[in-house]
Scaffold this motif. Structure first.
Motif, PDB file in Angstrom:
ATOM      1  N   ASP A  56       0.852  -1.141  -0.134  1.00 52.35           N
ATOM      2  CA  ASP A  56      -0.035  -0.026   0.103  1.00 52.35           C
ATOM      3  C   ASP A  56       0.647   1.355  -0.033  1.00 52.35           C
ATOM      4  O   ASP A  56       0.283   2.487   0.227  1.00 52.35           O
ATOM      5  CB  ASP A  56      -1.010  -0.150   1.150  1.00 52.35           C
ATOM      6  CG  ASP A  56      -0.104  -0.039   2.466  1.00 52.35           C
ATOM      7  OD1 ASP A  56       0.816  -0.031   2.478  1.00 52.35           O
ATOM      8  OD2 ASP A  56      -0.659   0.241   3.637  1.00 52.35           O
ATOM      9  N   GLY A  57       1.990   1.119  -0.303  1.00 48.27           N
ATOM     10  CA  GLY A  57       2.997   2.228  -0.313  1.00 48.27           C
ATOM     11  C   GLY A  57       3.563   2.799   0.918  1.00 48.27           C
ATOM     12  O   GLY A  57       3.929   4.049   1.036  1.00 48.27           O
ATOM     13  N   THR A  58       3.025   1.984   2.122  1.00 48.85           N
ATOM     14  CA  THR A  58       3.534   2.899   3.400  1.00 48.85           C
ATOM     15  C   THR A  58       4.962   1.967   3.690  1.00 48.85           C
ATOM     16  O   THR A  58       5.346   0.963   3.253  1.00 48.85           O
ATOM     17  CB  THR A  58       2.477   2.419   4.832  1.00 48.85           C
ATOM     18  OG1 THR A  58       2.416   1.091   4.585  1.00 48.85           O
ATOM     19  CG2 THR A  58       1.221   3.259   4.246  1.00 48.85           C
ATOM     20  N   TYR A  59       5.531   2.865   4.744  1.00 42.06           N
ATOM     21  CA  TYR A  59       6.828   2.203   5.070  1.00 42.06           C
ATOM     22  C   TYR A  59       6.837   0.879   5.525  1.00 42.06           C
ATOM     23  O   TYR A  59       5.859   0.593   6.675  1.00 42.06           O
ATOM     24  CB  TYR A  59       7.684   3.078   6.080  1.00 42.06           C
ATOM     25  CG  TYR A  59       8.099   4.387   5.657  1.00 42.06           C
ATOM     26  CD1 TYR A  59       8.837   4.663   4.706  1.00 42.06           C
ATOM     27  CD2 TYR A  59       7.716   5.667   6.247  1.00 42.06           C
ATOM     28  CE1 TYR A  59       9.495   5.760   4.116  1.00 42.06           C
ATOM     29  CE2 TYR A  59       8.229   6.985   5.818  1.00 42.06           C
ATOM     30  CZ  TYR A  59       9.081   6.811   4.642  1.00 42.06           C
ATOM     31  OH  TYR A  59       9.520   7.858   4.156  1.00 42.06           O
ATOM     32  N   GLU A  60       7.676   0.040   5.415  1.00 39.51           N
ATOM     33  CA  GLU A  60       7.676  -1.400   5.993  1.00 39.51           C
ATOM     34  C   GLU A  60       8.103  -1.031   7.455  1.00 39.51           C
ATOM     35  O   GLU A  60       7.604  -1.755   8.301  1.00 39.51           O
ATOM     36  CB  GLU A  60       8.517  -2.347   5.239  1.00 39.51           C
ATOM     37  CG  GLU A  60       8.548  -3.828   5.691  1.00 39.51           C
ATOM     38  CD  GLU A  60       9.308  -4.653   4.754  1.00 39.51           C
ATOM     39  OE1 GLU A  60       8.702  -5.440   4.007  1.00 39.51           O
ATOM     40  OE2 GLU A  60      10.503  -4.896   5.035  1.00 39.51           O
ATOM     41  N   THR A  61       9.143  -0.573   7.660  1.00 35.87           N
ATOM     42  CA  THR A  61       9.574  -0.174   8.799  1.00 35.87           C
ATOM     43  C   THR A  61       9.898   1.261   9.144  1.00 35.87           C
ATOM     44  O   THR A  61       9.206   1.926   9.695  1.00 35.87           O
ATOM     45  CB  THR A  61      11.010  -0.800   9.372  1.00 35.87           C
ATOM     46  OG1 THR A  61      12.004  -0.558   8.057  1.00 35.87           O
ATOM     47  CG2 THR A  61      10.633  -2.322   9.369  1.00 35.87           C
ATOM     48  N   ASP A  62      10.981   1.932   8.393  1.00 35.56           N
ATOM     49  CA  ASP A  62      10.958   3.471   8.290  1.00 35.56           C
ATOM     50  C   ASP A  62      11.724   3.663   7.139  1.00 35.56           C
ATOM     51  O   ASP A  62      12.337   2.657   6.268  1.00 35.56           O
ATOM     52  CB  ASP A  62      11.858   3.815   9.634  1.00 35.56           C
ATOM     53  CG  ASP A  62      13.149   3.170   9.986  1.00 35.56           C
ATOM     54  OD1 ASP A  62      13.818   3.193   8.964  1.00 35.56           O
ATOM     55  OD2 ASP A  62      13.411   2.638  10.910  1.00 35.56           O
ATOM     56  N   GLN A  63      12.158   4.871   6.906  1.00 38.04           N
ATOM     57  CA  GLN A  63      12.948   5.227   5.774  1.00 38.04           C
ATOM     58  C   GLN A  63      14.165   5.019   5.592  1.00 38.04           C
ATOM     59  O   GLN A  63      14.797   5.172   4.578  1.00 38.04           O
ATOM     60  CB  GLN A  63      12.747   6.653   5.448  1.00 38.04           C
ATOM     61  CG  GLN A  63      13.362   7.758   6.493  1.00 38.04           C
ATOM     62  CD  GLN A  63      13.393   9.040   6.371  1.00 38.04           C
ATOM     63  OE1 GLN A  63      12.194   9.567   5.937  1.00 38.04           O
ATOM     64  NE2 GLN A  63      14.259   9.955   6.775  1.00 38.04           N
ATOM     65  N   ASP A  64      14.865   4.467   6.667  1.00 35.52           N
ATOM     66  CA  ASP A  64      16.321   4.120   6.658  1.00 35.52           C
ATOM     67  C   ASP A  64      16.466   2.496   6.194  1.00 35.52           C
ATOM     68  O   ASP A  64      17.725   2.093   5.953  1.00 35.52           O
ATOM     69  CB  ASP A  64      16.669   4.363   8.054  1.00 35.52           C
ATOM     70  CG  ASP A  64      16.924   5.619   8.618  1.00 35.52           C
ATOM     71  OD1 ASP A  64      17.046   6.465   7.619  1.00 35.52           O
ATOM     72  OD2 ASP A  64      16.634   5.899   9.683  1.00 35.52           O
ATOM     73  N   ASN A  65      15.279   1.823   6.030  1.00 33.99           N
ATOM     74  CA  ASN A  65      15.325   0.334   5.631  1.00 33.99           C
ATOM     75  C   ASN A  65      15.201   0.743   4.110  1.00 33.99           C
ATOM     76  O   ASN A  65      14.218   0.799   3.518  1.00 33.99           O
ATOM     77  CB  ASN A  65      14.130  -0.274   6.003  1.00 33.99           C
ATOM     78  CG  ASN A  65      14.163  -1.790   5.540  1.00 33.99           C
ATOM     79  OD1 ASN A  65      15.412  -2.307   5.025  1.00 33.99           O
ATOM     80  ND2 ASN A  65      13.191  -2.482   5.706  1.00 33.99           N
ATOM     81  N   ARG A  66      16.521   0.454   3.362  1.00 36.38           N
ATOM     82  CA  ARG A  66      16.566   0.803   1.823  1.00 36.38           C
ATOM     83  C   ARG A  66      16.886  -0.360   1.013  1.00 36.38           C
ATOM     84  O   ARG A  66      17.408  -1.196   1.499  1.00 36.38           O
ATOM     85  CB  ARG A  66      17.835   1.757   1.705  1.00 36.38           C
ATOM     86  CG  ARG A  66      18.035   2.931   2.510  1.00 36.38           C
ATOM     87  CD  ARG A  66      16.925   3.995   2.401  1.00 36.38           C
ATOM     88  NE  ARG A  66      16.986   4.459   1.091  1.00 36.38           N
ATOM     89  CZ  ARG A  66      15.976   5.599   0.894  1.00 36.38           C
ATOM     90  NH1 ARG A  66      15.070   6.091   1.726  1.00 36.38           N
ATOM     91  NH2 ARG A  66      16.043   6.291  -0.406  1.00 36.38           N
ATOM     92  N   VAL A  67      16.027  -0.334  -0.153  1.00 38.11           N
ATOM     93  CA  VAL A  67      16.085  -1.465  -1.202  1.00 38.11           C
ATOM     94  C   VAL A  67      16.365  -0.845  -2.451  1.00 38.11           C
ATOM     95  O   VAL A  67      16.408   0.267  -2.816  1.00 38.11           O
ATOM     96  CB  VAL A  67      14.753  -2.313  -0.978  1.00 38.11           C
ATOM     97  CG1 VAL A  67      14.517  -2.963   0.326  1.00 38.11           C
ATOM     98  CG2 VAL A  67      13.628  -1.257  -1.117  1.00 38.11           C
ATOM     99  N   THR A  68      16.406  -1.891  -3.766  1.00 38.32           N
ATOM    100  CA  THR A  68      16.546  -1.628  -4.897  1.00 38.32           C
ATOM    101  C   THR A  68      15.156  -1.536  -5.775  1.00 38.32           C
ATOM    102  O   THR A  68      15.278  -1.452  -6.953  1.00 38.32           O
ATOM    103  CB  THR A  68      17.375  -1.876  -5.405  1.00 38.32           C
ATOM    104  OG1 THR A  68      17.663  -3.291  -5.640  1.00 38.32           O
ATOM    105  CG2 THR A  68      18.917  -1.317  -4.804  1.00 38.32           C
ATOM    106  N   ALA A  69      14.182  -2.138  -5.103  1.00 37.70           N
ATOM    107  CA  ALA A  69      13.011  -2.581  -5.757  1.00 37.70           C
ATOM    108  C   ALA A  69      11.769  -2.625  -4.857  1.00 37.70           C
ATOM    109  O   ALA A  69      12.131  -3.005  -3.589  1.00 37.70           O
ATOM    110  CB  ALA A  69      13.188  -3.788  -6.611  1.00 37.70           C
ATOM    111  N   ASN A  70      10.654  -2.263  -5.102  1.00 32.85           N
ATOM    112  CA  ASN A  70       9.472  -2.394  -4.507  1.00 32.85           C
ATOM    113  C   ASN A  70       8.336  -2.751  -5.292  1.00 32.85           C
ATOM    114  O   ASN A  70       8.206  -2.713  -6.404  1.00 32.85           O
ATOM    115  CB  ASN A  70       9.055  -0.983  -3.718  1.00 32.85           C
ATOM    116  CG  ASN A  70       9.749  -0.815  -2.590  1.00 32.85           C
ATOM    117  OD1 ASN A  70       9.601  -1.503  -1.404  1.00 32.85           O
ATOM    118  ND2 ASN A  70      10.527   0.419  -2.526  1.00 32.85           N
TER     119      ASN A  70
END
Length: 222
Positions: A56-70
């Protein structure tokens, strides 16, 4: 007389021998110095990532958890977090940075959403980036080019740039048919960096991007 001449000859001979011996052992005055040159190799290195989010486009944890795909589940009237962020890694050379945003399923996207930047589907576009020209059409895609306004100067620490944008919104007016036509839509972001040294400006640098200059590319996608 002959005896004196013989003695003198021997004396002269002795002198000549001694002289020859002296001159034979002489050496030129010399000195040697050395300069040693050590060469290192410059580099330009970047990373590109975005916050990890739920469907739903909300943070899974917080903005510091970074990835290269969603992945996202699209719904009318809903806002989704998407914040592609470039980091120039420590000890990179001065560099120009740009981002290419490619939207797939372009015909449906244009019909249902319009221009995703001009019509504010993409939200909170950073004022630290400039859009260059209009979208470039590909096979079912539209690609937008953005350039970071400043040369990113060399540093012994990582430099995180402002996120290109922070999210996107599906307008509430989109109906079921329009929503279904957006199935398979992707918003892919490619970040590129090229050394600043040797170029008069960013335009010259990007014109030479496919040449021999130091360059690097990173990508994220939806």
């Amino acid at each position: 007389m002959k005896a004196r001449a013989k003695i003198l000859s021997l004396a002269l001979a002795g002198t000549m021998i001694v002289s020859a011996g002296v001159f034979g052992t002489m050496a030129y005055l010399t000195d040697t110095k050395e300069v040693k040159n050590t060469f290192t190799v410059g580099n330009v290195s970047i990373t590109l990532d975005e916050a990890k989010v739920n469907l739903d486009g909300t943070y899974e944890t917080d903005q510091d958890n970074r990835v290269t795909a969603n992945e996202y589940k699209l719904m009318p009237g809903h806002h989704y977090i998407k914040d592609p962020t470039v980091t120039v890694e420590a000890n990179s050379e001065d560099a120009y940075i740009r981002a290419l945003v490619t939207v797939s399923n372009a015909d449906a996207v244009t019909e249902v959403l319009g221009d995703i930047f001009e019509d504010e589907v993409i939200t909170e576009l950073s004022d630290e980036w400039d859009q260059v020209g209009g979208p470039v059409e590909g096979e079912g895609t539209l690609t937008y080019e953005f350039r970071y306004k400043e040369v990113v100067t060399a540093s012994d620490t990582d430099i995180g740039l402002a996120a290109l944008f922070t999210g996107f919104t599906i307008p509430g007016a989109v109906d079921n048919e329009g929503l279904e036509s957006l199935a398979g839509m992707r918003i892919d972001v490619v970040a590129q960096a090229i050394q600043a040294d040797g170029f008069a400006d960013a335009g010259a640098a990007w014109n030479a991007f496919k040449g021999e200059s130091t360059q690097t590319t990173e990508e994220t996608g939806e």
